[in-house]
Design a protein around this motif. Structure first.
Motif, mmCIF file in Angstrom:
data_model
loop_
_atom_site.group_PDB
_atom_site.id
_atom_site.type_symbol
_atom_site.label_atom_id
_atom_site.label_comp_id
_atom_site.label_asym_id
_atom_site.label_seq_id
_atom_site.Cartn_x
_atom_site.Cartn_y
_atom_site.Cartn_z
ATOM 1 N N LEU A 1 53.220 68.440 18.324
ATOM 2 C CA LEU A 1 53.068 69.257 19.528
ATOM 3 C C LEU A 1 53.633 68.557 20.753
ATOM 4 O O LEU A 1 54.306 69.170 21.594
ATOM 5 C CB LEU A 1 51.597 69.600 19.753
ATOM 6 C CG LEU A 1 50.991 70.654 18.831
ATOM 7 C CD1 LEU A 1 49.482 70.729 19.038
ATOM 8 C CD2 LEU A 1 51.614 72.019 19.099
ATOM 9 N N HIS B 1 53.084 86.863 20.426
ATOM 10 C CA HIS B 1 52.780 86.431 21.784
ATOM 11 C C HIS B 1 52.386 87.669 22.574
ATOM 12 O O HIS B 1 53.186 88.591 22.764
ATOM 13 C CB HIS B 1 54.003 85.758 22.427
ATOM 14 C CG HIS B 1 53.758 85.316 23.841
ATOM 15 N ND1 HIS B 1 52.871 84.322 24.169
ATOM 16 C CD2 HIS B 1 54.287 85.761 25.020
ATOM 17 C CE1 HIS B 1 52.863 84.151 25.482
ATOM 18 N NE2 HIS B 1 53.711 85.010 26.020
ATOM 19 N N THR C 1 47.440 77.657 10.986
ATOM 20 C CA THR C 1 47.139 77.861 12.408
ATOM 21 C C THR C 1 48.004 76.956 13.273
ATOM 22 O O THR C 1 48.519 77.365 14.318
ATOM 23 C CB THR C 1 45.654 77.584 12.691
ATOM 24 O OG1 THR C 1 44.856 78.429 11.866
ATOM 25 C CG2 THR C 1 45.328 77.824 14.154
ATOM 26 N N GLN D 1 51.563 78.206 13.250
ATOM 27 C CA GLN D 1 51.623 79.386 14.114
ATOM 28 C C GLN D 1 51.677 78.974 15.588
ATOM 29 O O GLN D 1 52.486 79.501 16.371
ATOM 30 C CB GLN D 1 50.405 80.263 13.851
ATOM 31 C CG GLN D 1 50.549 81.707 14.251
ATOM 32 C CD GLN D 1 49.382 82.535 13.739
ATOM 33 O OE1 GLN D 1 48.230 82.089 13.771
ATOM 34 N NE2 GLN D 1 49.660 83.732 13.261
ATOM 35 N N ALA D 2 50.840 78.011 15.964
ATOM 36 C CA ALA D 2 50.799 77.548 17.359
ATOM 37 C C ALA D 2 52.086 76.845 17.747
ATOM 38 O O ALA D 2 52.641 77.070 18.833
ATOM 39 C CB ALA D 2 49.601 76.613 17.557
ATOM 40 N N ASN E 1 54.831 79.348 18.116
ATOM 41 C CA ASN E 1 54.639 80.137 19.329
ATOM 42 C C ASN E 1 55.129 79.383 20.559
ATOM 43 O O ASN E 1 55.832 79.938 21.412
ATOM 44 C CB ASN E 1 53.159 80.496 19.472
ATOM 45 C CG ASN E 1 52.909 81.470 20.596
ATOM 46 O OD1 ASN E 1 52.955 81.105 21.759
ATOM 47 N ND2 ASN E 1 52.645 82.725 20.240
ATOM 48 N N ILE E 2 54.769 78.103 20.668
ATOM 49 C CA ILE E 2 55.198 77.281 21.809
ATOM 50 C C ILE E 2 56.719 77.238 21.893
ATOM 51 O O ILE E 2 57.323 77.442 22.955
ATOM 52 C CB ILE E 2 54.628 75.855 21.706
ATOM 53 C CG1 ILE E 2 53.110 75.885 21.902
ATOM 54 C CG2 ILE E 2 55.273 74.929 22.735
ATOM 55 C CD1 ILE E 2 52.431 74.564 21.594
#
Length: 408
Positions: A20, A113, A135, A138-139, A142-143
């Protein structure tokens, strides 16, 4: 949960946090889209023990932007309706696939989104003992995808701003084509109005004094089409006209020369309707040629309209012109001449009824003695009232010329 399991889970979460941070740093550094996709691939491939992955993103169509470990080249595969209908994380073996090649994956992960579908991620882990953190995937997706979309929107906004600047420059350049100073004295008064339906247009008018001081030219033209292409062709047409008209008091030679250059430069793909008139103060006559244009309206000392129709066909369609005839009106010492393009008479109201030439003639007759600036203001008000304030669908141009040569 034993210590090894806790260490494994801790290690996995540490990798996810690092992933991340890496993606976030790449976004903050404004890296290109291609680099973001590469970082995304490396993160999932190296750190999260993914055996197979395919990322489909919606652009013009669904496109595979990232893939690794697959036996199929998914850049050449179209997603089936079964996959496109997925709105939650789903195991592939629970889906009735209409595109069988997606069976080599384990899970489909839709990326949304604000309830808007951005992408689909297809994954398979390296072994049954490895849990896929859907999850997190997916996150992470999305970012990255929101950042890419924001970059595209920003780029599109910059492109639109650049285009708007270019259009404003084109508009200013086109305005230079029109005469800056129209005469307004006891002998002659000319008023003109021009409004393109877009930023630039294909209408043109001009007033030119000839080298012989006792003659002048008024003209009006309308290029087929609208916008930038029409404006470019009209600027070329204006340059040729300005070059040849100052020393040529013969309308026939001027029109033939204009037609030759237009056929040569436009490859007979566009045409121009054109009206040109030469007035001689000494002879008190008006020589003109109408090349397929709306007939200008002449009022010779009284509010009775004469349409100037004599001439030839449109310019740019035939070389040489199949026929040409010069019109002449004599004994003109005090007269009014109104030139216009079809954007005026083809103004429509909500009932799809056009303003038409009959209404225009009646208006000019009723306002025969009205000062020209006031005449134009009243005509515009009449058009807006008739159209019920609808936007004009064509370029709108008109020119009024009043001559008082009675004392000469």
């Amino acid at each position: 949960m034993d210590q090894n399991s806790l260490q494994t889970k801790f290690f996995q979460k540490e990798l996810e946090v690092n992933a991340l941070m890496e993606i976030t740093q790449a976004v903050n550094n404004n890296l290109p889209e291609e680099d973001l996709y590469k970082i995304f691939e490396f993160t999932l491939r190296a750190n999260l023990q993914m055996e197979k992955l395919s990322l489909f993103v919606m652009e013009e169509d669904w496109e595979c932007k990232v893939q690794f470990g697959t036996s199929q080249d998914f850049t050449q595969v179209k997603m089936g309706q079964t996959c496109l209908s997925a709105r939650k994380i789903t195991y592939i073996d629970q889906m009735d696939l209409d595109v069988s090649c997606f069976e080599e994956f384990e899970i489909i992960i839709p990326v949304l989104h604000k309830d808007r579908l951005l992408a689909f991620v297809f994954v398979k882990s390296k072994g049954p003992e490895i849990n896929v953190d859907t999850t997190f995937i997916q996150a992470l997706s999305n970012i990255m995808l929101v950042a890419i979309e924001n970059k595209r929107l920003a780029r599109k906004q910059l492109e639109q701003q650049a285009l708007q600047r270019d259009m404003e420059i084109a508009k200013n350049v086109q305005n230079y084509l029109f005469p800056k100073d129209l005469p307004n004295n006891d002998k002659i008064h000319i008023e003109a109005y021009y409004q393109p339906c877009r930023t630039v247009g294909g209408d043109y008018y001009d007033y030119i004094t000839l080298e012989q001081d006792d003659q002048f030219v008024v003209c009006i033209a309308d290029v087929s089409g609208k916008g930038i292409p029409a404006a470019i062709l009209m600027s070329n047409f204006q340059a040729v006209l300005r070059t040849i008209s100052r020393t040529a008091d013969n309308p026939v030679s001027v029109v033939n020369e204009l037609n030759y250059h237009l056929c040569k430069n436009a490859n007979r793909e566009n045409f121009i309707t054109f009206f040109l008139a030469v007035y001689d103060y000494k002879k008190k006559d008006l020589r003109y040629i109408n090349a397929g244009h709306n007939p200008p309206l002449l009022m010779n000392g009284k509010p009775e309209v004469e349409k100037l129709k004599v001439g030839t066909t449109v310019l740019g369609a035939f070389e040489p012109l199949p026929f040409i005839e010069m019109g002449r009106v004599e004994n003109l010492d005090k007269f009014s001449l109104f030139l216009f393009t079809d954007g005026l008479t083809e103004t429509f109201n909500k009932a799809e009824e056009e303003f038409g030439s009959e209404r225009l003639e009646e208006f000019l007759q009723a306002n025969y003695n009205t000062p020209l600036s006031e005449l134009h203001s009243k005509l515009l008000a009449e058009l807006y009232n008739f159209s019920e304030e609808r936007n004009f669908t064509d370029d709108l141009t008109f020119l009024s010329c009043r001559v008082n040569n009675a004392s000469v």
